[in-house]
Design a protein around this motif. Structure first.
Motif, short mmCIF file in Angstrom:
data_model
loop_
_atom_site.label_atom_id
_atom_site.label_comp_id
_atom_site.label_asym_id
_atom_site.label_seq_id
_atom_site.Cartn_x
_atom_site.Cartn_y
_atom_site.Cartn_z
N UNK A 55 0.81 -1.22 0.00
CA UNK A 55 0.00 0.00 0.00
C UNK A 55 0.83 1.26 0.00
N UNK A 56 2.15 1.13 0.07
CA UNK A 56 2.98 2.32 0.01
C UNK A 56 4.24 2.24 0.83
N UNK A 57 4.84 3.40 1.01
CA UNK A 57 6.15 3.53 1.68
C UNK A 57 6.00 3.33 3.18
N UNK A 58 6.89 2.51 3.75
CA UNK A 58 6.86 2.29 5.19
C UNK A 58 8.06 2.91 5.90
N UNK A 59 9.22 2.91 5.23
CA UNK A 59 10.37 3.55 5.84
C UNK A 59 11.41 2.57 6.33
N UNK A 60 11.98 2.86 7.51
CA UNK A 60 13.11 2.13 8.05
C UNK A 60 12.71 1.41 9.33
#
Length: 121
Positions: A104-109
């Protein structure tokens, strides 16, 4: 959302070997870079090794030639084989997953909880 679970730390004599493994789970579509960092006692956290999804690697000068990082993209797993261990390798080792993308998209680190590696002289 994303969990990183490490395994493989422990106590080993100088000159010995250990293998660390880390598996990322959750709603993951892809992970760009995975790697290992360590936090030696009384010192700041430092990079040990990283590997991109395409297999490009980076190593700290202090571990070059002794440590090998690898990953299995299908399993979202990254391993670190540590040979010729030295007392100065003693630290808490943390798994890292950077630029994680879900369906569903960007989650990060994300970071693992850490695993202790102790090298006795």
């Amino acid at each position: 959302q994303v969990q990183l679970v490490e395994s493989g730390g422990g106590l080993v004599q100088a000159g010995g070997s250990l293998r660390l493994s880390c598996t990322a789970s959750g709603n993951i579509f892809s992970i760009n870079a995975m790697g290992w960092y360590r936090h030696p006692p009384g010192k700041p956290r430092e990079l040990v090794a990283t590997i991109t999804r395409s297999g490009s690697t980076t190593y700290a000068d202090s571990v070059k030639g002794r440590f090998t990082i690898s990953r299995d993209n299908a399993k979202n797993q990254v391993d670190l084989v540590m040979n010729s261990l030295k007392p100065e390798d003693t630290a808490i080792y943390y798994c890292n997953a950077d630029e994680v993308i879900s369906t569903t998209g960007w989650l990060g680190e994300f970071w693992g909880q850490g695993t202790q590696v102790t090298v006795s002289s």
